[in-house]
Every structure is written in C-alpha cells, then in structure tokens.
Design a protein around this motif. Structure first.
Motif, PDB file in Angstrom:
ATOM      1  N   ASN A   4       0.834  -1.214   0.000  1.00  0.00           N
ATOM      2  CA  ASN A   4       0.000   0.000   0.000  1.00  0.00           C
ATOM      3  C   ASN A   4       0.866   1.259   0.000  1.00  0.00           C
ATOM      4  O   ASN A   4       0.542   2.235  -0.676  1.00  0.00           O
ATOM      5  CB  ASN A   4      -0.943   0.004   1.199  1.00  0.00           C
ATOM      6  CG  ASN A   4      -2.081  -0.978   1.042  1.00  0.00           C
ATOM      7  OD1 ASN A   4      -2.435  -1.343  -0.088  1.00  0.00           O
ATOM      8  ND2 ASN A   4      -2.655  -1.418   2.148  1.00  0.00           N
ATOM      9  N   ALA A   5       1.940   1.270   0.758  1.00  0.00           N
ATOM     10  CA  ALA A   5       2.836   2.424   0.807  1.00  0.00           C
ATOM     11  C   ALA A   5       3.489   2.640  -0.557  1.00  0.00           C
ATOM     12  O   ALA A   5       3.591   3.773  -1.044  1.00  0.00           O
ATOM     13  CB  ALA A   5       3.907   2.222   1.879  1.00  0.00           C
ATOM     14  N   ALA A   6       3.925   1.537  -1.192  1.00  0.00           N
ATOM     15  CA  ALA A   6       4.554   1.634  -2.512  1.00  0.00           C
ATOM     16  C   ALA A   6       3.546   2.130  -3.548  1.00  0.00           C
ATOM     17  O   ALA A   6       3.894   2.960  -4.412  1.00  0.00           O
ATOM     18  CB  ALA A   6       5.134   0.288  -2.928  1.00  0.00           C
ATOM     19  N   MET A   7       2.316   1.650  -3.480  1.00  0.00           N
ATOM     20  CA  MET A   7       1.270   2.091  -4.417  1.00  0.00           C
ATOM     21  C   MET A   7       0.960   3.576  -4.222  1.00  0.00           C
ATOM     22  O   MET A   7       0.766   4.310  -5.191  1.00  0.00           O
ATOM     23  CB  MET A   7       0.003   1.248  -4.251  1.00  0.00           C
ATOM     24  CG  MET A   7       0.179  -0.200  -4.699  1.00  0.00           C
ATOM     25  SD  MET A   7       0.619  -0.369  -6.430  1.00  0.00           S
ATOM     26  CE  MET A   7      -0.872   0.173  -7.212  1.00  0.00           C
ATOM     27  N   GLY A   8       0.915   4.013  -2.982  1.00  0.00           N
ATOM     28  CA  GLY A   8       0.672   5.433  -2.699  1.00  0.00           C
ATOM     29  C   GLY A   8       1.795   6.295  -3.232  1.00  0.00           C
ATOM     30  O   GLY A   8       1.562   7.370  -3.811  1.00  0.00           O
ATOM     31  N   GLN A   9       3.031   5.848  -3.035  1.00  0.00           N
ATOM     32  CA  GLN A   9       4.184   6.589  -3.534  1.00  0.00           C
ATOM     33  C   GLN A   9       4.196   6.619  -5.061  1.00  0.00           C
ATOM     34  O   GLN A   9       4.494   7.647  -5.676  1.00  0.00           O
ATOM     35  CB  GLN A   9       5.469   5.960  -3.002  1.00  0.00           C
ATOM     36  CG  GLN A   9       6.696   6.810  -3.201  1.00  0.00           C
ATOM     37  CD  GLN A   9       7.919   6.199  -2.518  1.00  0.00           C
ATOM     38  OE1 GLN A   9       7.973   4.987  -2.264  1.00  0.00           O
ATOM     39  NE2 GLN A   9       8.905   7.050  -2.225  1.00  0.00           N
ATOM     40  N   LEU A  10       3.849   5.502  -5.685  1.00  0.00           N
ATOM     41  CA  LEU A  10       3.780   5.433  -7.151  1.00  0.00           C
ATOM     42  C   LEU A  10       2.708   6.386  -7.675  1.00  0.00           C
ATOM     43  O   LEU A  10       2.929   7.097  -8.662  1.00  0.00           O
ATOM     44  CB  LEU A  10       3.483   3.994  -7.590  1.00  0.00           C
ATOM     45  CG  LEU A  10       3.391   3.743  -9.090  1.00  0.00           C
ATOM     46  CD1 LEU A  10       4.708   4.088  -9.776  1.00  0.00           C
ATOM     47  CD2 LEU A  10       3.013   2.299  -9.357  1.00  0.00           C
ATOM     48  N   SER A  11       1.561   6.424  -7.004  1.00  0.00           N
ATOM     49  CA  SER A  11       0.480   7.326  -7.408  1.00  0.00           C
ATOM     50  C   SER A  11       0.917   8.789  -7.295  1.00  0.00           C
ATOM     51  O   SER A  11       0.658   9.594  -8.189  1.00  0.00           O
ATOM     52  CB  SER A  11      -0.754   7.086  -6.543  1.00  0.00           C
ATOM     53  OG  SER A  11      -1.779   7.996  -6.877  1.00  0.00           O
ATOM     54  N   GLN A  12       1.586   9.124  -6.208  1.00  0.00           N
ATOM     55  CA  GLN A  12       2.061  10.487  -6.002  1.00  0.00           C
ATOM     56  C   GLN A  12       3.082  10.876  -7.078  1.00  0.00           C
ATOM     57  O   GLN A  12       3.022  11.970  -7.643  1.00  0.00           O
ATOM     58  CB  GLN A  12       2.673  10.634  -4.613  1.00  0.00           C
ATOM     59  CG  GLN A  12       3.161  12.034  -4.309  1.00  0.00           C
ATOM     60  CD  GLN A  12       3.822  12.135  -2.933  1.00  0.00           C
ATOM     61  OE1 GLN A  12       4.029  11.138  -2.260  1.00  0.00           O
ATOM     62  NE2 GLN A  12       4.150  13.356  -2.532  1.00  0.00           N
ATOM     63  N   THR A  13       3.994   9.987  -7.373  1.00  0.00           N
ATOM     64  CA  THR A  13       5.011  10.246  -8.390  1.00  0.00           C
ATOM     65  C   THR A  13       4.379  10.413  -9.763  1.00  0.00           C
ATOM     66  O   THR A  13       4.765  11.290 -10.539  1.00  0.00           O
ATOM     67  CB  THR A  13       6.051   9.107  -8.414  1.00  0.00           C
ATOM     68  OG1 THR A  13       6.628   8.989  -7.115  1.00  0.00           O
ATOM     69  CG2 THR A  13       7.143   9.366  -9.433  1.00  0.00           C
ATOM     70  N   THR A  14       3.365   9.595 -10.054  1.00  0.00           N
ATOM     71  CA  THR A  14       2.658   9.695 -11.335  1.00  0.00           C
ATOM     72  C   THR A  14       1.959  11.040 -11.461  1.00  0.00           C
ATOM     73  O   THR A  14       2.007  11.686 -12.516  1.00  0.00           O
ATOM     74  CB  THR A  14       1.640   8.544 -11.477  1.00  0.00           C
ATOM     75  OG1 THR A  14       2.337   7.298 -11.404  1.00  0.00           O
ATOM     76  CG2 THR A  14       0.895   8.630 -12.800  1.00  0.00           C
ATOM     77  N   GLN A  15       1.326  11.500 -10.385  1.00  0.00           N
ATOM     78  CA  GLN A  15       0.643  12.802 -10.400  1.00  0.00           C
ATOM     79  C   GLN A  15       1.646  13.943 -10.585  1.00  0.00           C
ATOM     80  O   GLN A  15       1.398  14.899 -11.331  1.00  0.00           O
ATOM     81  CB  GLN A  15      -0.156  12.999  -9.118  1.00  0.00           C
ATOM     82  CG  GLN A  15      -1.383  12.125  -9.038  1.00  0.00           C
ATOM     83  CD  GLN A  15      -2.107  12.244  -7.703  1.00  0.00           C
ATOM     84  OE1 GLN A  15      -1.672  12.966  -6.805  1.00  0.00           O
ATOM     85  NE2 GLN A  15      -3.215  11.539  -7.566  1.00  0.00           N
ATOM     86  N   GLN A  16       2.789  13.848  -9.923  1.00  0.00           N
ATOM     87  CA  GLN A  16       3.818  14.875 -10.066  1.00  0.00           C
ATOM     88  C   GLN A  16       4.350  14.903 -11.491  1.00  0.00           C
ATOM     89  O   GLN A  16       4.583  15.971 -12.054  1.00  0.00           O
ATOM     90  CB  GLN A  16       4.961  14.641  -9.077  1.00  0.00           C
ATOM     91  CG  GLN A  16       4.593  14.932  -7.637  1.00  0.00           C
ATOM     92  CD  GLN A  16       5.701  14.524  -6.660  1.00  0.00           C
ATOM     93  OE1 GLN A  16       6.610  13.775  -7.014  1.00  0.00           O
ATOM     94  NE2 GLN A  16       5.594  15.001  -5.429  1.00  0.00           N
TER      95      GLN A  16
END
Length: 86
Positions: A4-16
C-alpha cells in the motif's frame, strides 16, 4: 503495509510527473508563440541582397548570412558595405 505504501508513492510520483508534463507543454507553447513574435519583429532587418523568408518552418529553418565586419582600433565591429533602407 509495504504494498500500500509503494502504491501510494507510485500514485504520487505519477501525479507529479503528469503535472510537470502539463507545465512543460504550456511552457513550450508559450516559447513557440514568443519565437514567432520575435521572428516577426526580426523580419524588419534584412541583409543586402537577401530576401527575407516569408516564414521559416520547423522543418526548414532559415538563417541569414553572416554580415562581414571590419574592426576599428577600438575593436568596435562596423558593418562593411552599405545599409539597406526600407
């Protein structure tokens, strides 16, 4: 947890990344507009014996020929030849 932490970080990076891409696209569009305005303004200046291009395209950029200069004792560049009046 970790997934879940990795998915959240991936989502944040994708948005950035998407935000940065949009900003770059807007900047490129503005620069293109400014380059076109500059080209229009620079069309005022023409070299003797050279016709000004109607409009340079991205696939065929045009550059004016170099202007020969003579250096004075003060090393100031002075155009050789005559000025062309419009």
């Amino acid at each position: 947890g970790q997934i879940n932490a990795a998915m959240g970080q991936l989502s944040q990076t994708t948005q950035q990344s998407a935000s940065a891409s949009e900003e770059l696209a807007a900047t490129a569009e503005e620069m293109s507009s400014q380059a076109e305005q500059l080209q229009t303004l620079m069309a005022f200046f023409r070299l003797a014996g050279h016709a000004a291009p109607a409009r340079a395209t991205a696939s065929s950029p045009r550059r004016p020929a170099a202007v020969p200069v003579a250096l004075t004792s003060a090393t100031t560049a002075v155009p050789v030849g005559e000025f062309v009046r419009f």
